[in-house]
Design a protein around this motif. Structure first.
Motif, PDB file in Angstrom:
ATOM      1  N   GLU A  11     -24.455  -6.323 -35.388  1.00 55.00           N
ATOM      2  CA  GLU A  11     -23.277  -7.170 -35.577  1.00 55.00           C
ATOM      3  C   GLU A  11     -22.558  -7.511 -34.275  1.00 55.00           C
ATOM      4  O   GLU A  11     -22.672  -6.809 -33.272  1.00 55.00           O
ATOM      5  CB  GLU A  11     -22.284  -6.539 -36.569  1.00 55.00           C
ATOM      6  CG  GLU A  11     -21.591  -5.279 -36.081  1.00 55.00           C
ATOM      7  CD  GLU A  11     -22.168  -4.025 -36.675  1.00 55.00           C
ATOM      8  OE1 GLU A  11     -22.530  -4.009 -37.848  1.00 55.00           O
ATOM      9  OE2 GLU A  11     -22.259  -3.033 -35.952  1.00 55.00           O
ATOM     10  N   ASP A  12     -21.860  -8.611 -34.369  1.00 56.12           N
ATOM     11  CA  ASP A  12     -21.008  -9.117 -33.296  1.00 56.12           C
ATOM     12  C   ASP A  12     -21.776  -9.371 -32.003  1.00 56.12           C
ATOM     13  O   ASP A  12     -21.426  -8.893 -30.932  1.00 56.12           O
ATOM     14  CB  ASP A  12     -19.815  -8.194 -33.047  1.00 56.12           C
ATOM     15  CG  ASP A  12     -18.644  -8.927 -32.405  1.00 56.12           C
ATOM     16  OD1 ASP A  12     -18.731 -10.157 -32.248  1.00 56.12           O
ATOM     17  OD2 ASP A  12     -17.661  -8.263 -32.045  1.00 56.12           O
ATOM     18  N   ASN A  13     -22.848 -10.145 -32.126  1.00 56.57           N
ATOM     19  CA  ASN A  13     -23.624 -10.657 -31.007  1.00 56.57           C
ATOM     20  C   ASN A  13     -23.765 -12.153 -31.234  1.00 56.57           C
ATOM     21  O   ASN A  13     -22.959 -12.746 -31.950  1.00 56.57           O
ATOM     22  CB  ASN A  13     -25.007  -9.980 -30.944  1.00 56.57           C
ATOM     23  CG  ASN A  13     -24.945  -8.589 -30.362  1.00 56.57           C
ATOM     24  OD1 ASN A  13     -24.679  -8.416 -29.189  1.00 56.57           O
ATOM     25  ND2 ASN A  13     -25.193  -7.581 -31.190  1.00 56.57           N
TER      26      ASN A  13
ATOM     27  N   LEU B  38     -23.709  -9.199 -44.070  1.00 59.22           N
ATOM     28  CA  LEU B  38     -24.252 -10.473 -43.623  1.00 59.22           C
ATOM     29  C   LEU B  38     -23.129 -11.471 -43.321  1.00 59.22           C
ATOM     30  O   LEU B  38     -23.399 -12.653 -43.124  1.00 59.22           O
ATOM     31  CB  LEU B  38     -25.176 -11.057 -44.701  1.00 59.22           C
ATOM     32  CG  LEU B  38     -26.363 -10.204 -45.130  1.00 59.22           C
ATOM     33  CD1 LEU B  38     -27.079 -10.840 -46.316  1.00 59.22           C
ATOM     34  CD2 LEU B  38     -27.316  -9.977 -43.981  1.00 59.22           C
ATOM     35  N   THR B  39     -21.896 -11.015 -43.284  1.00 53.94           N
ATOM     36  CA  THR B  39     -20.752 -11.906 -43.141  1.00 53.94           C
ATOM     37  C   THR B  39     -20.752 -12.662 -41.825  1.00 53.94           C
ATOM     38  O   THR B  39     -21.311 -12.216 -40.821  1.00 53.94           O
ATOM     39  CB  THR B  39     -19.424 -11.126 -43.259  1.00 53.94           C
ATOM     40  OG1 THR B  39     -19.400 -10.100 -42.259  1.00 53.94           O
ATOM     41  CG2 THR B  39     -19.269 -10.496 -44.620  1.00 53.94           C
TER      42      THR B  39
ATOM     43  N   ASN C  80     -22.114 -15.545 -40.772  1.00 52.68           N
ATOM     44  CA  ASN C  80     -23.356 -16.145 -40.302  1.00 52.68           C
ATOM     45  C   ASN C  80     -23.441 -17.519 -40.953  1.00 52.68           C
ATOM     46  O   ASN C  80     -22.464 -17.982 -41.561  1.00 52.68           O
ATOM     47  CB  ASN C  80     -24.561 -15.270 -40.689  1.00 52.68           C
ATOM     48  CG  ASN C  80     -24.757 -14.110 -39.739  1.00 52.68           C
ATOM     49  OD1 ASN C  80     -25.174 -14.280 -38.611  1.00 52.68           O
ATOM     50  ND2 ASN C  80     -24.453 -12.900 -40.212  1.00 52.68           N
ATOM     51  N   ASN C  81     -24.556 -18.151 -40.838  1.00 56.12           N
ATOM     52  CA  ASN C  81     -24.726 -19.482 -41.425  1.00 56.12           C
ATOM     53  C   ASN C  81     -25.829 -19.499 -42.471  1.00 56.12           C
ATOM     54  O   ASN C  81     -26.591 -20.450 -42.551  1.00 56.12           O
ATOM     55  CB  ASN C  81     -25.040 -20.495 -40.306  1.00 56.12           C
ATOM     56  CG  ASN C  81     -23.893 -20.610 -39.327  1.00 56.12           C
ATOM     57  OD1 ASN C  81     -22.749 -20.800 -39.710  1.00 56.12           O
ATOM     58  ND2 ASN C  81     -24.192 -20.457 -38.048  1.00 56.12           N
ATOM     59  N   PHE C  82     -25.916 -18.414 -43.245  1.00 63.98           N
ATOM     60  CA  PHE C  82     -26.906 -18.363 -44.302  1.00 63.98           C
ATOM     61  C   PHE C  82     -26.553 -19.374 -45.379  1.00 63.98           C
ATOM     62  O   PHE C  82     -25.380 -19.685 -45.581  1.00 63.98           O
ATOM     63  CB  PHE C  82     -26.987 -16.955 -44.902  1.00 63.98           C
ATOM     64  CG  PHE C  82     -27.516 -15.917 -43.972  1.00 63.98           C
ATOM     65  CD1 PHE C  82     -28.804 -16.017 -43.460  1.00 63.98           C
ATOM     66  CD2 PHE C  82     -26.730 -14.842 -43.590  1.00 63.98           C
ATOM     67  CE1 PHE C  82     -29.294 -15.058 -42.597  1.00 63.98           C
ATOM     68  CE2 PHE C  82     -27.219 -13.877 -42.721  1.00 63.98           C
ATOM     69  CZ  PHE C  82     -28.498 -13.987 -42.222  1.00 63.98           C
ATOM     70  N   GLN C  83     -27.563 -19.865 -46.078  1.00 62.35           N
ATOM     71  CA  GLN C  83     -27.318 -20.858 -47.107  1.00 62.35           C
ATOM     72  C   GLN C  83     -28.297 -20.719 -48.245  1.00 62.35           C
ATOM     73  O   GLN C  83     -29.379 -20.140 -48.080  1.00 62.35           O
ATOM     74  CB  GLN C  83     -27.419 -22.272 -46.525  1.00 62.35           C
ATOM     75  CG  GLN C  83     -28.721 -22.516 -45.820  1.00 62.35           C
ATOM     76  CD  GLN C  83     -28.729 -23.809 -45.049  1.00 62.35           C
ATOM     77  OE1 GLN C  83     -29.502 -24.669 -45.390  1.00 62.35           O
ATOM     78  NE2 GLN C  83     -27.908 -23.938 -44.042  1.00 62.35           N
TER      79      GLN C  83
ATOM     80  N   LEU D 123     -25.651  -7.191 -39.957  1.00 59.59           N
ATOM     81  CA  LEU D 123     -26.009  -8.390 -39.215  1.00 59.59           C
ATOM     82  C   LEU D 123     -24.825  -9.339 -39.073  1.00 59.59           C
ATOM     83  O   LEU D 123     -24.981 -10.467 -38.602  1.00 59.59           O
ATOM     84  CB  LEU D 123     -27.164  -9.122 -39.914  1.00 59.59           C
ATOM     85  CG  LEU D 123     -28.450  -8.324 -40.119  1.00 59.59           C
ATOM     86  CD1 LEU D 123     -29.458  -9.128 -40.921  1.00 59.59           C
ATOM     87  CD2 LEU D 123     -29.026  -7.881 -38.793  1.00 59.59           C
ATOM     88  N   GLY D 124     -23.635  -8.914 -39.476  1.00 56.07           N
ATOM     89  CA  GLY D 124     -22.462  -9.778 -39.475  1.00 56.07           C
ATOM     90  C   GLY D 124     -22.064 -10.257 -38.085  1.00 56.07           C
ATOM     91  O   GLY D 124     -22.411  -9.659 -37.074  1.00 56.07           O
ATOM     92  N   TYR D 125     -21.328 -11.361 -38.081  1.00 56.96           N
ATOM     93  CA  TYR D 125     -20.769 -11.941 -36.852  1.00 56.96           C
ATOM     94  C   TYR D 125     -21.858 -12.310 -35.844  1.00 56.96           C
ATOM     95  O   TYR D 125     -21.822 -11.919 -34.689  1.00 56.96           O
ATOM     96  CB  TYR D 125     -19.737 -11.014 -36.214  1.00 56.96           C
ATOM     97  CG  TYR D 125     -18.536 -10.802 -37.094  1.00 56.96           C
ATOM     98  CD1 TYR D 125     -17.435 -11.648 -37.022  1.00 56.96           C
ATOM     99  CD2 TYR D 125     -18.505  -9.750 -38.008  1.00 56.96           C
ATOM    100  CE1 TYR D 125     -16.336 -11.464 -37.850  1.00 56.96           C
ATOM    101  CE2 TYR D 125     -17.409  -9.550 -38.832  1.00 56.96           C
ATOM    102  CZ  TYR D 125     -16.329 -10.414 -38.747  1.00 56.96           C
ATOM    103  OH  TYR D 125     -15.244 -10.222 -39.565  1.00 56.96           O
TER     104      TYR D 125
END
Length: 160
Positions: A103-105, A150-151, A153-156, A126-128
């Protein structure tokens, strides 16, 4: 009739050598997977991987890596808050991994399908980041997960 002592000593040596060889091959597989990850990093703002992840030192001494004492395999990978930019390669060979923190990368692109091979994962953060696209359906293989982030991110869409 008891086996000759020399035979037992030789058997002990062969078994011990086989176990040591298997551990060496497995940590070599883990090392290759981590070096592939390093190769997919286009920017390492704090030079953590650039300076530390080298074949001159044991994988278990690399920044962000924790190995299990029993199997001498990578169990935890924590690269959170390191300012890394790049894509996540096929990391499915880290089969003993139980915790993955990224996260946060600024990881981008799609999650590799092989993430579903990490069936021992209990923590996946995997967030941010800037991951995009659909989540691979094989993420459903991660039946041991206790925590999933998973917050931001640009998942769709739905699972593919």
């Amino acid at each position: 009739m008891a086996a000759p002592t020399s035979f037992l000593i030789m058997l002990y040596f062969v078994c011990g050598f086989s176990i040591a060889l298997a551990a060496t091959l497995n940590i070599t597989t883990d090392q290759s997977a981590l070096l592939a990850l390093k190769a997919h990093i286009s920017f390492d703002s704090q030079n953590h991987l650039t300076k530390n992840w080298s074949t001159n030192t044991s994988v278990c001494n690399w920044v962000g890596v924790i190995c299990g004492s029993r199997h001498y395999r990578v169990r935890v990978l924590n690269l959170s808050f390191m300012g890394l930019v790049g894509e996540l390669p096929k990391i499915g060979n880290l089969t003993m991994l139980t915790e993955l923190y990224l996260e946060d990368n600024n990881f981008e692109g799609r999650l590799p399908l092989e993430i579903g091979n990490l069936t021992l994962l209990t923590m996946l953060y995997l967030g941010y980041n800037n991951f995009e696209g659909r989540l691979p359906a094989k993420i459903g293989n991660l039946t041991m997960l206790l925590e999933l982030d998973l917050t931001y991110n640009n998942f769709q869409g739905m699972l593919i």
